[in-house]
Design an enzyme around this catalytic site. Structure first.
Site, PDB file in Angstrom:
ATOM      1  N   ARG A   1       1.024  -1.699   0.057  1.00 33.67           N
ATOM      2  CA  ARG A   1      -0.399  -0.013  -0.142  1.00 33.67           C
ATOM      3  C   ARG A   1       0.496   1.208   0.617  1.00 33.67           C
ATOM      4  NH1 ARG A   1      -3.328  -3.075   3.777  1.00 33.67           N
ATOM      5  NH2 ARG A   1      -5.024  -3.750   2.664  1.00 33.67           N
TER       6      ARG A   1
ATOM      7  N   LYS B   1       3.174  11.226 -11.623  1.00 31.63           N
ATOM      8  CA  LYS B   1       2.537  10.704 -12.633  1.00 31.63           C
ATOM      9  C   LYS B   1       3.257   9.011 -12.611  1.00 31.63           C
ATOM     10  CE  LYS B   1      -0.619  13.075 -15.585  1.00 31.63           C
ATOM     11  NZ  LYS B   1      -0.507  13.306 -17.526  1.00 31.63           N
TER      12      LYS B   1
ATOM     13  N   GLU C   1       9.409  16.743 -25.865  1.00 26.51           N
ATOM     14  CA  GLU C   1       8.820  16.899 -24.229  1.00 26.51           C
ATOM     15  C   GLU C   1       9.219  18.618 -24.021  1.00 26.51           C
ATOM     16  OE1 GLU C   1       6.430  16.121 -23.354  1.00 26.51           O
ATOM     17  OE2 GLU C   1       6.070  13.584 -23.437  1.00 26.51           O
TER      18      GLU C   1
ATOM     19  N   LYS D   1       6.801  23.062 -15.889  1.00 27.21           N
ATOM     20  CA  LYS D   1       5.618  21.786 -16.128  1.00 27.21           C
ATOM     21  C   LYS D   1       5.500  21.702 -13.658  1.00 27.21           C
ATOM     22  CE  LYS D   1       4.955  16.811 -15.500  1.00 27.21           C
ATOM     23  NZ  LYS D   1       5.189  15.157 -16.372  1.00 27.21           N
TER      24      LYS D   1
ATOM     25  N   GLU E   1      -4.383  16.260 -12.424  1.00 26.70           N
ATOM     26  CA  GLU E   1      -4.904  16.388 -13.757  1.00 26.70           C
ATOM     27  C   GLU E   1      -6.736  16.738 -13.719  1.00 26.70           C
ATOM     28  OE1 GLU E   1      -4.265  14.705 -18.070  1.00 26.70           O
ATOM     29  OE2 GLU E   1      -2.367  13.856 -17.233  1.00 26.70           O
TER      30      GLU E   1
ATOM     31  N   ARG F   1      -3.363  20.995 -15.972  1.00 26.44           N
ATOM     32  CA  ARG F   1      -2.187  19.695 -16.652  1.00 26.44           C
ATOM     33  C   ARG F   1      -2.598  19.690 -17.854  1.00 26.44           C
ATOM     34  NH1 ARG F   1       0.308  16.080 -12.038  1.00 26.44           N
ATOM     35  NH2 ARG F   1       2.154  14.554 -13.621  1.00 26.44           N
TER      36      ARG F   1
ATOM     37  N   ASN G   1      -0.054  17.053 -22.286  1.00 30.50           N
ATOM     38  CA  ASN G   1      -0.728  16.601 -22.933  1.00 30.50           C
ATOM     39  C   ASN G   1      -0.179  17.579 -24.587  1.00 30.50           C
ATOM     40  OD1 ASN G   1      -1.492  14.326 -21.319  1.00 30.50           O
ATOM     41  ND2 ASN G   1      -3.146  15.122 -20.473  1.00 30.50           N
TER      42      ASN G   1
ATOM     43  N   HIS H   1       0.279  14.626 -27.486  1.00 32.54           N
ATOM     44  CA  HIS H   1       0.232  13.160 -26.687  1.00 32.54           C
ATOM     45  C   HIS H   1      -1.474  13.117 -27.410  1.00 32.54           C
ATOM     46  CE1 HIS H   1       3.141  14.246 -24.642  1.00 32.54           C
ATOM     47  NE2 HIS H   1       2.884  14.036 -23.965  1.00 32.54           N
TER      48      HIS H   1
ATOM     49  N   HIS I   1      -0.384   9.072 -28.962  1.00 35.47           N
ATOM     50  CA  HIS I   1      -0.224   7.935 -27.864  1.00 35.47           C
ATOM     51  C   HIS I   1      -1.064   7.208 -29.485  1.00 35.47           C
ATOM     52  CE1 HIS I   1      -0.098   9.242 -23.881  1.00 35.47           C
ATOM     53  NE2 HIS I   1       0.836   9.588 -23.898  1.00 35.47           N
TER      54      HIS I   1
ATOM     55  N   HIS J   1       8.678   7.199 -27.695  1.00 38.49           N
ATOM     56  CA  HIS J   1       7.168   8.344 -27.267  1.00 38.49           C
ATOM     57  C   HIS J   1       7.666   9.767 -27.753  1.00 38.49           C
ATOM     58  CE1 HIS J   1       4.431  10.241 -24.747  1.00 38.49           C
ATOM     59  NE2 HIS J   1       5.154  10.825 -24.355  1.00 38.49           N
TER      60      HIS J   1
END
Length: 361
Positions: free
Chosen positions: A121, A143, A185, A227, A237, A241, A245, A248, A252, A264
């Protein structure tokens, strides 16, 4: 050593910028917790280069160290690899006072973070990114995740590290293609929020591609500031945020449908082209500014076109990614370089399809 503080709702933590791993010991010591052991998660590319150096840094703590490694690449980013980490950690005796160290690029960071978030956990973890892409983007913001059925990061958690430790000297071991991919990026950050940074990237192409240490330190820290400024406002997000993307939403789907043939940052570059075309069709960014961005992308040896894919397939695949709200595609729309906002209304399918067609060879 420079330092930048990230201040999210759930946790405040530093990003360290250095030219070696020497200060990593003090960074861990400054967490001020008594760790029982360390687990280093790395891949087949990075492990042989840096695991011994990291173990030497950890040696004064006199704690047991487990190294979990896996075959480098996006195709390893699945639950089966995570299960192998769990098994090794159970056999090792990892407990809630074990510190997980993510040593590598974005895939390593996402998987190590997910492992730390879910084992017992939640264990503390630190990010030690070694690629340009991970240093400027994926290591910052919390993330974590894995791919599922080919869909990127579909399973994951927001889980912040204790700190991020960036050693810019690791960049010298990267293939040229990986450096260029990281610039996808970096360019994104300038386009969505800082025209001055974008101009800086235009003015320092040769130094950046040549990995000039001072210029790289400035570039990476500048990207992290952009960032951080967004993540501080929107950790999970739920709003702003989503600007990160940019590139993306198209990218993606291209990455998955090309079966990860492109890395990527290359898919983000092509995706930025498509999403700039879309913004232009919506009457936002001018064609002159679109050309300026495309010229910068290409100057860093990144692609802006794609082949071998079906336009409708790309469009339909976008709805299976995370960047949808109420089954509606959400785009980071660029008004001009350095100024962007998130789409709120449904964008006509015809415009999206036409934008996809313009990035097809």
């Amino acid at each position: 050593m420079n330092k930048l503080q990230v201040d999210t709702v759930s946790k405040s933590y530093p990003i360290f910028f250095s030219e070696s791993f020497l200060a990593l010991h003090d960074a861990i010591k400054d967490i001020n917790k008594s760790y029982s052991s360390f687990v280093i998660i790395s891949d087949s590319n990075v492990g042989p280069l840096y695991v011994k150096e990291i173990k030497d840094v950890l040696e004064p703590f006199q704690k047991n160290i487990l190294v979990c490694d896996f075959e480098a690449g996006e195709t390893s980013k699945h639950i089966g690899t995570i299960q192998s980490f769990y098994k090794d950690m159970i056999e090792f005796g990892a407990d809630r006072r074990t510190l997980v160290i993510a040593l590598g690029g974005g895939v390593v960071g996402d998987m190590a973070g997910f492992t730390a978030a879910t084992y017992m956990r939640g264990l503390d973890f630190v990010q030690v990114p070694t690629t340009l892409l991970s240093q400027v983007d994926s290591s910052v913001g919390g993330k974590t995740g894995i791919d599922f059925l080919g869909y990127k990061n579909l399973i994951g958690a927001f889980y912040q590290p204790e700190f991020v430790y960036i050693n810019v000297s690791t960049l010298v071991t990267l293939p040229d293609r990986e450096v260029s991919a990281g610039m996808g990026e970096v360019i994104k950050h300038g386009v969505i929020g800082d025209e001055l940074y974008f101009t800086y990237l235009e003015d320092h192409v040769d130094e950046i591609l040549g990995l000039d240490s001072q210029i790289m330190m400035e570039t990476i820290e500048w990207s992290c500031k952009i960032k951080k400024g967004i993540v501080d406002q929107d950790e999970k997000e739920e709003g702003i945020r989503g600007l990160l993307n940019f590139g993306h939403t198209f990218g993606h789907s291209i990455e998955r449908l090309k079966e990860f043939e492109l890395i990527h940052g290359e898919c983000v570059a092509v995706g930025m082209h498509g999403e700039l075309v879309l913004a232009s069709k919506l009457g936002l960014i001018t064609s002159q500014e679109v050309l300026r961005v495309l010229n910068l992308i290409q100057s860093y040896k990144l692609p802006i076109m794609i082949d071998g894919l079906n336009t409708e397939s790309i469009y339909q695949d976008m709805f299976k990614d995370k960047k949808t709200t109420d089954k509606k595609l959400v785009f980071a729309l660029i008004e001009k370089i350095g100024t962007s906002y998130l789409s709120k209304d449904t964008i006509d399918k015809t415009l999206i399809i036409e934008s996809i067609e313009e990035i097809m060879e």
